[in-house]
Motif scaffolding. Sequence first.
Motif, PDB file in Angstrom:
ATOM      1  N   ILE A 153       0.858  -1.174   0.000  1.00 49.30           N
ATOM      2  CA  ILE A 153       0.000   0.000   0.000  1.00 49.30           C
ATOM      3  C   ILE A 153       0.899   1.229   0.000  1.00 49.30           C
ATOM      4  O   ILE A 153       1.787   1.367   0.842  1.00 49.30           O
ATOM      5  CB  ILE A 153      -0.916   0.028   1.238  1.00 49.30           C
ATOM      6  N   THR A 154       0.690   2.112  -0.945  1.00 47.28           N
ATOM      7  CA  THR A 154       1.540   3.283  -1.089  1.00 47.28           C
ATOM      8  C   THR A 154       0.679   4.533  -1.198  1.00 47.28           C
ATOM      9  O   THR A 154      -0.540   4.448  -1.409  1.00 47.28           O
ATOM     10  CB  THR A 154       2.448   3.144  -2.328  1.00 47.28           C
ATOM     11  N   THR A 155       1.311   5.676  -1.066  1.00 47.49           N
ATOM     12  CA  THR A 155       0.605   6.949  -1.161  1.00 47.49           C
ATOM     13  C   THR A 155       0.819   7.565  -2.540  1.00 47.49           C
ATOM     14  O   THR A 155       1.704   7.153  -3.296  1.00 47.49           O
ATOM     15  CB  THR A 155       1.102   7.929  -0.089  1.00 47.49           C
ATOM     16  N   ALA A 156       0.021   8.568  -2.842  1.00 49.60           N
ATOM     17  CA  ALA A 156       0.176   9.265  -4.122  1.00 49.60           C
ATOM     18  C   ALA A 156       1.550   9.929  -4.210  1.00 49.60           C
ATOM     19  O   ALA A 156       2.168   9.950  -5.277  1.00 49.60           O
ATOM     20  CB  ALA A 156      -0.931  10.307  -4.275  1.00 49.60           C
ATOM     21  N   GLU A 157       2.045  10.452  -3.083  1.00 51.55           N
ATOM     22  CA  GLU A 157       3.364  11.088  -3.078  1.00 51.55           C
ATOM     23  C   GLU A 157       4.459  10.076  -3.385  1.00 51.55           C
ATOM     24  O   GLU A 157       5.408  10.370  -4.134  1.00 51.55           O
ATOM     25  CB  GLU A 157       3.624  11.760  -1.736  1.00 51.55           C
ATOM     26  N   GLU A 158       4.354   8.880  -2.813  1.00 54.28           N
ATOM     27  CA  GLU A 158       5.364   7.855  -3.068  1.00 54.28           C
ATOM     28  C   GLU A 158       5.330   7.391  -4.520  1.00 54.28           C
ATOM     29  O   GLU A 158       6.370   7.109  -5.120  1.00 54.28           O
ATOM     30  CB  GLU A 158       5.147   6.670  -2.122  1.00 54.28           C
ATOM     31  N   ILE A 159       4.129   7.310  -5.098  1.00 52.05           N
ATOM     32  CA  ILE A 159       4.016   6.934  -6.506  1.00 52.05           C
ATOM     33  C   ILE A 159       4.672   7.991  -7.394  1.00 52.05           C
ATOM     34  O   ILE A 159       5.428   7.681  -8.320  1.00 52.05           O
ATOM     35  CB  ILE A 159       2.540   6.734  -6.894  1.00 52.05           C
ATOM     36  N   ASP A 160       4.398   9.260  -7.103  1.00 52.08           N
ATOM     37  CA  ASP A 160       4.925  10.339  -7.934  1.00 52.08           C
ATOM     38  C   ASP A 160       6.445  10.445  -7.841  1.00 52.08           C
ATOM     39  O   ASP A 160       7.114  10.818  -8.817  1.00 52.08           O
ATOM     40  CB  ASP A 160       4.299  11.676  -7.524  1.00 52.08           C
ATOM     41  N   SER A 161       7.012  10.135  -6.677  1.00 52.70           N
ATOM     42  CA  SER A 161       8.455  10.304  -6.487  1.00 52.70           C
ATOM     43  C   SER A 161       9.260   9.063  -6.861  1.00 52.70           C
ATOM     44  O   SER A 161      10.490   9.123  -6.919  1.00 52.70           O
ATOM     45  CB  SER A 161       8.751  10.668  -5.028  1.00 52.70           C
ATOM     46  N   ALA A 162       8.610   7.927  -7.145  1.00 49.39           N
ATOM     47  CA  ALA A 162       9.331   6.694  -7.445  1.00 49.39           C
ATOM     48  C   ALA A 162       9.869   6.705  -8.870  1.00 49.39           C
ATOM     49  O   ALA A 162       9.234   7.265  -9.785  1.00 49.39           O
ATOM     50  CB  ALA A 162       8.403   5.492  -7.257  1.00 49.39           C
ATOM     51  N   PRO A 163      11.033   6.085  -9.114  1.00 47.51           N
ATOM     52  CA  PRO A 163      11.494   5.905 -10.494  1.00 47.51           C
ATOM     53  C   PRO A 163      10.460   5.115 -11.299  1.00 47.51           C
ATOM     54  O   PRO A 163       9.789   4.232 -10.751  1.00 47.51           O
ATOM     55  CB  PRO A 163      12.799   5.126 -10.321  1.00 47.51           C
ATOM     56  N   TYR A 164      10.358   5.403 -12.586  1.00 47.82           N
ATOM     57  CA  TYR A 164       9.329   4.746 -13.388  1.00 47.82           C
ATOM     58  C   TYR A 164       9.885   4.316 -14.741  1.00 47.82           C
ATOM     59  O   TYR A 164      10.867   4.878 -15.246  1.00 47.82           O
ATOM     60  CB  TYR A 164       8.117   5.660 -13.584  1.00 47.82           C
ATOM     61  N   VAL A 165       9.238   3.311 -15.323  1.00 47.92           N
ATOM     62  CA  VAL A 165       9.631   2.804 -16.637  1.00 47.92           C
ATOM     63  C   VAL A 165       9.205   3.807 -17.687  1.00 47.92           C
ATOM     64  O   VAL A 165       8.019   4.161 -17.786  1.00 47.92           O
ATOM     65  CB  VAL A 165       8.999   1.421 -16.905  1.00 47.92           C
ATOM     66  N   VAL A 166      10.202   4.249 -18.501  1.00 44.22           N
ATOM     67  CA  VAL A 166       9.905   5.261 -19.509  1.00 44.22           C
ATOM     68  C   VAL A 166       9.898   4.687 -20.918  1.00 44.22           C
ATOM     69  O   VAL A 166       9.362   5.299 -21.847  1.00 44.22           O
ATOM     70  CB  VAL A 166      10.907   6.421 -19.400  1.00 44.22           C
ATOM     71  N   GLY A 167      10.475   3.494 -21.091  1.00 48.01           N
ATOM     72  CA  GLY A 167      10.490   2.908 -22.427  1.00 48.01           C
ATOM     73  C   GLY A 167      11.329   1.648 -22.479  1.00 48.01           C
ATOM     74  O   GLY A 167      11.870   1.178 -21.462  1.00 48.01           O
ATOM     75  N   ASP A 205     -11.701   4.596   3.119  1.00 45.38           N
ATOM     76  CA  ASP A 205     -12.438   4.182   4.304  1.00 45.38           C
ATOM     77  C   ASP A 205     -13.927   4.213   3.984  1.00 45.38           C
ATOM     78  O   ASP A 205     -14.448   5.257   3.560  1.00 45.38           O
ATOM     79  CB  ASP A 205     -12.122   5.121   5.467  1.00 45.38           C
ATOM     80  N   PRO A 206     -14.640   3.095   4.150  1.00 46.70           N
ATOM     81  CA  PRO A 206     -16.061   3.085   3.782  1.00 46.70           C
ATOM     82  C   PRO A 206     -16.930   3.959   4.674  1.00 46.70           C
ATOM     83  O   PRO A 206     -18.049   4.301   4.293  1.00 46.70           O
ATOM     84  CB  PRO A 206     -16.440   1.600   3.928  1.00 46.70           C
ATOM     85  N   ASP A 207     -16.437   4.330   5.856  1.00 42.65           N
ATOM     86  CA  ASP A 207     -17.232   5.143   6.768  1.00 42.65           C
ATOM     87  C   ASP A 207     -16.949   6.634   6.615  1.00 42.65           C
ATOM     88  O   ASP A 207     -17.856   7.454   6.739  1.00 42.65           O
ATOM     89  CB  ASP A 207     -16.967   4.716   8.218  1.00 42.65           C
ATOM     90  N   THR A 208     -15.685   7.006   6.338  1.00 38.50           N
ATOM     91  CA  THR A 208     -15.316   8.423   6.267  1.00 38.50           C
ATOM     92  C   THR A 208     -14.924   8.875   4.869  1.00 38.50           C
ATOM     93  O   THR A 208     -14.746  10.070   4.648  1.00 38.50           O
ATOM     94  CB  THR A 208     -14.138   8.704   7.218  1.00 38.50           C
ATOM     95  N   ASN A 209     -14.741   7.929   3.951  1.00 40.48           N
ATOM     96  CA  ASN A 209     -14.292   8.201   2.585  1.00 40.48           C
ATOM     97  C   ASN A 209     -12.848   8.726   2.536  1.00 40.48           C
ATOM     98  O   ASN A 209     -12.404   9.256   1.513  1.00 40.48           O
ATOM     99  CB  ASN A 209     -15.220   9.200   1.880  1.00 40.48           C
ATOM    100  N   GLU A 210     -12.103   8.563   3.616  1.00 39.94           N
ATOM    101  CA  GLU A 210     -10.697   8.980   3.623  1.00 39.94           C
ATOM    102  C   GLU A 210      -9.890   8.102   2.673  1.00 39.94           C
ATOM    103  O   GLU A 210     -10.075   6.883   2.641  1.00 39.94           O
ATOM    104  CB  GLU A 210     -10.119   8.861   5.034  1.00 39.94           C
ATOM    105  N   LEU A 211      -8.988   8.702   1.916  1.00 34.73           N
ATOM    106  CA  LEU A 211      -8.097   7.953   1.049  1.00 34.73           C
ATOM    107  C   LEU A 211      -7.033   7.285   1.910  1.00 34.73           C
ATOM    108  O   LEU A 211      -6.231   7.959   2.558  1.00 34.73           O
ATOM    109  CB  LEU A 211      -7.454   8.863   0.017  1.00 34.73           C
ATOM    110  N   LEU A 212      -7.016   5.964   1.927  1.00 31.34           N
ATOM    111  CA  LEU A 212      -6.084   5.213   2.767  1.00 31.34           C
ATOM    112  C   LEU A 212      -4.800   4.860   2.035  1.00 31.34           C
ATOM    113  O   LEU A 212      -3.790   4.575   2.673  1.00 31.34           O
ATOM    114  CB  LEU A 212      -6.757   3.931   3.264  1.00 31.34           C
ATOM    115  N   GLY A 213      -4.820   4.846   0.725  1.00 29.27           N
ATOM    116  CA  GLY A 213      -3.631   4.522  -0.054  1.00 29.27           C
ATOM    117  C   GLY A 213      -4.007   3.827  -1.350  1.00 29.27           C
ATOM    118  O   GLY A 213      -5.187   3.578  -1.636  1.00 29.27           O
TER     119      GLY A 213
END
Length: 414
Positions: A153-167, A205-213
């Motif tokens: 389980i990761t956060t949006a920030e961790e996804i954005d900052s991770a190295p990624y496959v470009v080609g 979260d099904p009760d609060t709609n908080e983004l958990l990851g």
Amino acid sequence: MPSQPNAHRASAVPARSFQRRRSAIACALACLLLLAATAAMAQGPLRTDAPDRYVVQPGDTLWGIAERFLSEPWRWRQIWQANPGIANPSRIYPGDVLVVDRSSGSPRIRKAHGGGGLRTVKLSPRVRVEELDREIPTIPVNAVAPFLSRPLITTAEEIDSAPYVVGFPEEKIIAGLGDTLFVRSITTTRNDRWDVLRPGRAYRDPDTNELLGYVATSVASAQLERLGDPATLVVTRSHKEVEVGDRVRPAQDEEPIRSFLPRPATAGMRGRIIAVLNGVSQIGQFDVVALNRGRREGVEVGTVFAAYQGGELRRDRVQARRSGWNWRSETPADTSFWFGDWELDGWNRGRPDPNAPLPLHRRASRADGQFIVPDSRTGVVMVFRTFEKVSFALVMRANQAIHVGEVVAPPRSL
């Protein structure tokens, strides 16, 4: 006048006799309560059909062994007596003999003397020999092995900052085993093994709609060949085809789950099952589920929850059969006329003219036409991996089919 002291003494005797009888009765009740408490303590959490002796078998788990002795396996630590006279007193191995010791008045489980002592391992030239009788794991390792390091389980920030496959070379659009990946950007690292992950669905979260990851599923494993921007990696193991946009992270070796013991969730801790990781709709024993509670709420590896269903509103069909309201049958002399339990909730026919003197076609129903379903235990789950806001748990027991959305809470005694 002399008769007055005699009368006083005569009245005092029955009073003292009554007090003595009352004291005797209280003492007898106290003794009975003490005996009942002692008997309850003597039995403790042991099952009535618990064996007096059990030989540990290859393939056993601590949970499975505990179920032989206890109705609530997570209470194992309350009765386990580690023997300090043998090696690794808190661990159990195949061939160990477990016995019930009732000598102290409160039953305890311990290893029998002579079982589980020092082991002899034969070594042969040019052959590496590992210990074959490893300690018994807490849960079936094969059921959770695919989920120990992947997915995560990761956060949006961790996804954005991770190295990624470009080609890929040669204008490929996907890559598989043995293919080369171009990754932005890996300029410094101490790790040459990398995991290729694909960001997936969001957990809320099904009760609060908080983004958990976000769930990041495993795509492949790769070996770093050259640093740079882009860096080059070679796929060494492939679960799916690698695509542009997949993220990479240094490979992490997870510790095997062998050394912890289950413990019930703390009082007041509640959550929900928000997903099942193997994609089934009905959850059963040894399925892996995700919970909307994690380290932030104090969830740890080994935390045990019970899953409960119930609490939803259902229609009372008996009351529904008596919901034919007739305004003509009520009179001011009837209390229900003033304090009745009817609710006007619609029209049996088209809404009449607002100038009509009476609502002849108004529909009504009783206010108690619904009831709340009592909760019932559907199973028991144990956490084996935690994240900040989410945790993964293995279904250890399923009394019936478990479903996403069910409540998890500390297990109540059966």
